[in-house]
Write a protein that holds these residues in place. Structure first.
Motif, PDB file in Angstrom:
ATOM      1  N   VAL A 109       0.831  -1.206   0.000  1.00 30.57           N
ATOM      2  CA  VAL A 109       0.000   0.000   0.000  1.00 30.57           C
ATOM      3  C   VAL A 109       0.867   1.258   0.000  1.00 30.57           C
ATOM      4  CG1 VAL A 109      -1.662   1.322   1.380  1.00 30.57           C
ATOM      5  CG2 VAL A 109      -1.965  -1.145   1.080  1.00 30.57           C
ATOM      6  N   LEU A 110       1.958   1.238   0.778  1.00 25.30           N
ATOM      7  CA  LEU A 110       2.850   2.402   0.843  1.00 25.30           C
ATOM      8  C   LEU A 110       3.516   2.674  -0.502  1.00 25.30           C
ATOM      9  CD1 LEU A 110       4.526   4.604   2.246  1.00 25.30           C
ATOM     10  CD2 LEU A 110       6.099   2.807   3.018  1.00 25.30           C
ATOM     11  N   LEU A 111       4.193   1.670  -1.063  1.00 26.88           N
ATOM     12  CA  LEU A 111       4.954   1.884  -2.292  1.00 26.88           C
ATOM     13  C   LEU A 111       4.036   2.075  -3.500  1.00 26.88           C
ATOM     14  CD1 LEU A 111       7.883  -0.627  -1.706  1.00 26.88           C
ATOM     15  CD2 LEU A 111       7.832   1.840  -1.329  1.00 26.88           C
ATOM     16  N   GLY A 112       2.893   1.353  -3.510  1.00 25.36           N
ATOM     17  CA  GLY A 112       1.924   1.594  -4.574  1.00 25.36           C
ATOM     18  C   GLY A 112       1.317   2.981  -4.457  1.00 25.36           C
ATOM     19  N   GLY A 113       1.074   3.420  -3.214  1.00 22.30           N
ATOM     20  CA  GLY A 113       0.480   4.737  -2.980  1.00 22.30           C
ATOM     21  C   GLY A 113       1.411   5.888  -3.293  1.00 22.30           C
ATOM     22  N   LEU A 114       2.719   5.662  -3.169  1.00 25.82           N
ATOM     23  CA  LEU A 114       3.675   6.713  -3.518  1.00 25.82           C
ATOM     24  C   LEU A 114       3.705   6.946  -5.029  1.00 25.82           C
ATOM     25  CD1 LEU A 114       6.669   5.838  -1.136  1.00 25.82           C
ATOM     26  CD2 LEU A 114       5.109   7.808  -0.963  1.00 25.82           C
ATOM     27  N   LYS A 115       3.385   5.910  -5.784  1.00 21.56           N
ATOM     28  CA  LYS A 115       3.384   6.020  -7.245  1.00 21.56           C
ATOM     29  C   LYS A 115       2.026   6.461  -7.777  1.00 21.56           C
ATOM     30  CE  LYS A 115       5.014   3.483 -11.303  1.00 21.56           C
ATOM     31  NZ  LYS A 115       5.609   2.216 -11.803  1.00 21.56           N
ATOM     32  N   TYR A 116       0.941   5.993  -7.140  1.00 21.59           N
ATOM     33  CA  TYR A 116      -0.421   6.349  -7.545  1.00 21.59           C
ATOM     34  C   TYR A 116      -1.135   6.944  -6.340  1.00 21.59           C
ATOM     35  CZ  TYR A 116       0.726   3.141 -11.354  1.00 21.59           C
ATOM     36  OH  TYR A 116       1.334   2.509 -12.402  1.00 21.59           O
ATOM     37  N   LYS A 117      -1.725   8.113  -6.506  1.00 22.45           N
ATOM     38  CA  LYS A 117      -2.312   8.846  -5.366  1.00 22.45           C
ATOM     39  C   LYS A 117      -3.335   8.003  -4.615  1.00 22.45           C
ATOM     40  CE  LYS A 117      -4.170  13.354  -4.130  1.00 22.45           C
ATOM     41  NZ  LYS A 117      -4.581  14.690  -4.616  1.00 22.45           N
ATOM     42  N   GLU A 118      -4.161   7.288  -5.336  1.00 23.42           N
ATOM     43  CA  GLU A 118      -5.160   6.419  -4.712  1.00 23.42           C
ATOM     44  C   GLU A 118      -5.324   5.170  -5.563  1.00 23.42           C
ATOM     45  OE1 GLU A 118      -8.957   7.820  -2.545  1.00 23.42           O
ATOM     46  OE2 GLU A 118      -9.665   7.195  -4.529  1.00 23.42           O
ATOM     47  N   GLN A 119      -5.378   4.011  -4.911  1.00 23.46           N
ATOM     48  CA  GLN A 119      -5.555   2.753  -5.633  1.00 23.46           C
ATOM     49  C   GLN A 119      -6.841   2.083  -5.165  1.00 23.46           C
ATOM     50  OE1 GLN A 119      -1.445   1.172  -4.700  1.00 23.46           O
ATOM     51  NE2 GLN A 119      -1.395   0.878  -6.912  1.00 23.46           N
ATOM     52  N   ARG A 120      -7.561   1.491  -6.098  1.00 21.23           N
ATOM     53  CA  ARG A 120      -8.867   0.902  -5.786  1.00 21.23           C
ATOM     54  C   ARG A 120      -8.899  -0.578  -6.153  1.00 21.23           C
ATOM     55  NH1 ARG A 120     -13.064   4.632  -5.119  1.00 21.23           N
ATOM     56  NH2 ARG A 120     -12.409   6.805  -5.377  1.00 21.23           N
ATOM     57  N   PHE A 121      -9.700  -1.321  -5.392  1.00 23.19           N
ATOM     58  CA  PHE A 121      -9.978  -2.718  -5.723  1.00 23.19           C
ATOM     59  C   PHE A 121     -11.426  -3.005  -5.343  1.00 23.19           C
ATOM     60  CE2 PHE A 121      -8.380  -2.550  -1.438  1.00 23.19           C
ATOM     61  CZ  PHE A 121      -9.086  -3.497  -0.728  1.00 23.19           C
ATOM     62  N   ASN A 122     -11.908  -4.187  -5.668  1.00 20.54           N
ATOM     63  CA  ASN A 122     -13.315  -4.533  -5.476  1.00 20.54           C
ATOM     64  C   ASN A 122     -13.718  -4.413  -4.004  1.00 20.54           C
ATOM     65  OD1 ASN A 122     -15.763  -6.144  -5.096  1.00 20.54           O
ATOM     66  ND2 ASN A 122     -15.437  -6.845  -7.200  1.00 20.54           N
ATOM     67  N   ASN A 123     -14.652  -3.467  -3.689  1.00 18.48           N
ATOM     68  CA  ASN A 123     -15.024  -3.267  -2.289  1.00 18.48           C
ATOM     69  C   ASN A 123     -15.859  -4.417  -1.724  1.00 18.48           C
ATOM     70  OD1 ASN A 123     -17.285  -2.628  -3.789  1.00 18.48           O
ATOM     71  ND2 ASN A 123     -17.902  -0.916  -2.487  1.00 18.48           N
ATOM     72  N   ARG A 124     -16.547  -5.168  -2.587  1.00 15.71           N
ATOM     73  CA  ARG A 124     -17.268  -6.356  -2.102  1.00 15.71           C
ATOM     74  C   ARG A 124     -16.280  -7.410  -1.610  1.00 15.71           C
ATOM     75  NH1 ARG A 124     -22.164  -7.555  -6.452  1.00 15.71           N
ATOM     76  NH2 ARG A 124     -23.473  -5.761  -5.912  1.00 15.71           N
ATOM     77  N   LEU A 125     -15.187  -7.555  -2.355  1.00 20.25           N
ATOM     78  CA  LEU A 125     -14.142  -8.484  -1.930  1.00 20.25           C
ATOM     79  C   LEU A 125     -13.557  -8.027  -0.596  1.00 20.25           C
ATOM     80  CD1 LEU A 125     -12.291 -10.906  -2.496  1.00 20.25           C
ATOM     81  CD2 LEU A 125     -10.785  -9.365  -3.768  1.00 20.25           C
ATOM     82  N   ALA A 126     -13.382  -6.723  -0.443  1.00 19.30           N
ATOM     83  CA  ALA A 126     -12.854  -6.172   0.812  1.00 19.30           C
ATOM     84  C   ALA A 126     -13.774  -6.509   1.982  1.00 19.30           C
ATOM     85  CB  ALA A 126     -12.687  -4.663   0.688  1.00 19.30           C
ATOM     86  N   GLU A 127     -15.085  -6.390   1.770  1.00 19.10           N
ATOM     87  CA  GLU A 127     -16.057  -6.695   2.827  1.00 19.10           C
ATOM     88  C   GLU A 127     -16.012  -8.173   3.210  1.00 19.10           C
ATOM     89  OE1 GLU A 127     -19.690  -5.416   1.089  1.00 19.10           O
ATOM     90  OE2 GLU A 127     -19.234  -3.281   1.284  1.00 19.10           O
ATOM     91  N   HIS A 128     -15.933  -9.044   2.210  1.00 17.30           N
ATOM     92  CA  HIS A 128     -15.868 -10.485   2.490  1.00 17.30           C
ATOM     93  C   HIS A 128     -14.564 -10.842   3.196  1.00 17.30           C
ATOM     94  CE1 HIS A 128     -19.527 -12.061   0.685  1.00 17.30           C
ATOM     95  NE2 HIS A 128     -19.352 -11.273  -0.354  1.00 17.30           N
ATOM     96  N   ASN A 129     -13.453 -10.221   2.766  1.00 19.49           N
ATOM     97  CA  ASN A 129     -12.170 -10.472   3.420  1.00 19.49           C
ATOM     98  C   ASN A 129     -12.223 -10.073   4.896  1.00 19.49           C
ATOM     99  OD1 ASN A 129     -10.695 -11.604   1.321  1.00 19.49           O
ATOM    100  ND2 ASN A 129      -9.919  -9.648   0.585  1.00 19.49           N
ATOM    101  N   ALA A 130     -12.881  -8.928   5.175  1.00 20.08           N
ATOM    102  CA  ALA A 130     -12.999  -8.446   6.552  1.00 20.08           C
ATOM    103  C   ALA A 130     -13.773  -9.456   7.404  1.00 20.08           C
ATOM    104  CB  ALA A 130     -13.681  -7.087   6.581  1.00 20.08           C
ATOM    105  N   THR A 131     -14.866  -9.973   6.859  1.00 19.00           N
ATOM    106  CA  THR A 131     -15.667 -10.964   7.592  1.00 19.00           C
ATOM    107  C   THR A 131     -14.871 -12.235   7.841  1.00 19.00           C
ATOM    108  OG1 THR A 131     -17.670 -10.101   6.541  1.00 19.00           O
ATOM    109  CG2 THR A 131     -17.833 -12.266   7.576  1.00 19.00           C
TER     110      THR A 131
END
Length: 352
Positions: A109-131
């Motif tokens: 997240v740090l090194l990707g964020g230094l190159k790209y201001k904001e990075q996105r991925f599937n938020n449904r996947l994020a919710e399932h991963n959290a559960t």
């Protein structure tokens, strides 16, 4: 690193590690050589899985990378179980979980964020991963509380450990069915990123062969490394908890480190998250339970009761990782926060 130079280093370090084991170099020297060797072979494993991922797509590729990247931890743990070093096995599992959630994800997240201001991925996947991360904590937390507070007998402890291990394995297999088959489209990466004309390192057939070769090399070097741990920890006054949770975990996670960070820097944060979080979930829901069953096959069942320190480390790691990834977007500062928590835990574990 130049590919030719990398393979030269790989062959040299593998040969030196073998020589150190069979010709009995000093324990400290053996440990250092084997640790460097396993970083090389884990890097080889990472390159092979990244090449396979090119043909399989980001999600499946990330899953394959996490799976084969975890081969090092799994193989090291099996040799530790054979040596009946159960506390170090649990510490290494703890380290693998927090290392992926905090160090691998944090660096990505740090090194990707230094190159790209904001990075996105599937938020449904994020919710399932959290559960699923919460499910993993429950699976590890409940046995520890009940066994200690209710003073279970040895047989009750063994039965609960085996039962929970079986339930976690079934849960993980059903998650793979859900995410890879029945709801594959819903969890696919919504953010399409260009490959910039990149070609895979090797052909599909060669990638698969290298994947097998790398896994075998990891198995050998892991065994050589395990034989040096007792003497190394005694010589430097390090606890089994610190050796397992940080030294083994960092060395064993080399494949995930390199692959996840490189993918994040190519704006493929979805695959990086799948490697980091997916690998932690795989450790908690599949690798740890499988090791319980493997230990039973060896005739001395390891229980699934983790110490309060280990549960605290896993719990806070899941909490911060869930907070950072739940909205499906990341920036460099969130990577810093993950790494700061890892440093805090590292200092605390060192002082134990």
């Amino acid at each position: 690193m130049n590919q030719k130079l990398f393979f030269s280093g790989l062959i040299v370090m593998f040969a030196l590690s073998a020589a150190g084991h069979y010709f009995h170099f000093g324990n400290t020297l053996q440990f250092i050589i084997s640790a460097i060797a396993i970083i090389f072979v884990a890097g080889f494993l990472g390159k092979a899985t990244e090449s396979v991922a090119h043909y399989a797509g980001q999600r499946l590729g990330g899953f394959l990378n996490a799976t084969f990247g975890n081969a090092a931890e799994l193989i090291i743990a099996i040799f530790l179980i054979r040596a009946r070093q159960f506390e170090m096995v649990k510490a290494s599992l703890t380290g693998a979980i927090i290392g992926n959630l905090l160090l691998v994800l944090g660096l990505s997240v740090l090194l990707g964020g230094l190159k790209y201001k904001e990075q996105r991925f599937n938020n449904r996947l994020a919710e399932h991963n959290a559960t699923l991360m919460i499910m993993a904590v429950i699976g590890l937390f409940v046995p520890a509380v009940f066994v200690v507070s209710e003073r279970f007998t040895f047989d009750q402890d063994q039965f609960l450990s085996l039962a929970v291990a079986g339930i976690l394995i079934v849960s993980y297999i059903l998650w793979l069915v859900f995410s890879m088959i029945t709801h594959k489209d819903m969890l696919a990466d919504e953010v399409m990123t260009a490959d910039h004309g990149e070609a895979p390192a090797w052909s599909k057939g060669k990638s698969i062969i290298y994947l097998v070769v790398a896994t075998v090399m990891v198995a050998f070097v892991s065994e050589w490394l395990v034989h040096t741990l007792d003497a190394f920890s005694e010589q430097f006054g390090l606890s089994e908890l610190f050796i397992g949770a940080f030294v083994i975990a960092i060395v064993g996670n080399a494949a995930e480190h390199s692959a996840a960070v490189l993918l994040a820097m190519k704006n493929k944060i979805g695959a990086a998250v799948e490697i980091a979080i997916g690998s932690s979930l795989q450790i908690a829901l599949f690798v740890a339970p499988v090791l319980i069953l493997v230990s039973a096959m060896f005739g001395n069942t390891m229980d699934i009761v983790f110490t309060p320190i280990e549960l605290t480390a896993i719990g806070v790691s899941v909490f911060i990782a869930k907070s950072v990834s739940r909205d499906g977007q990341t920036n460099w500062y969130e990577g810093v926060l993950l790494l700061m928590v890892y440093v805090i835990l590292g200092i605390a574990f060192y002082l134990v």
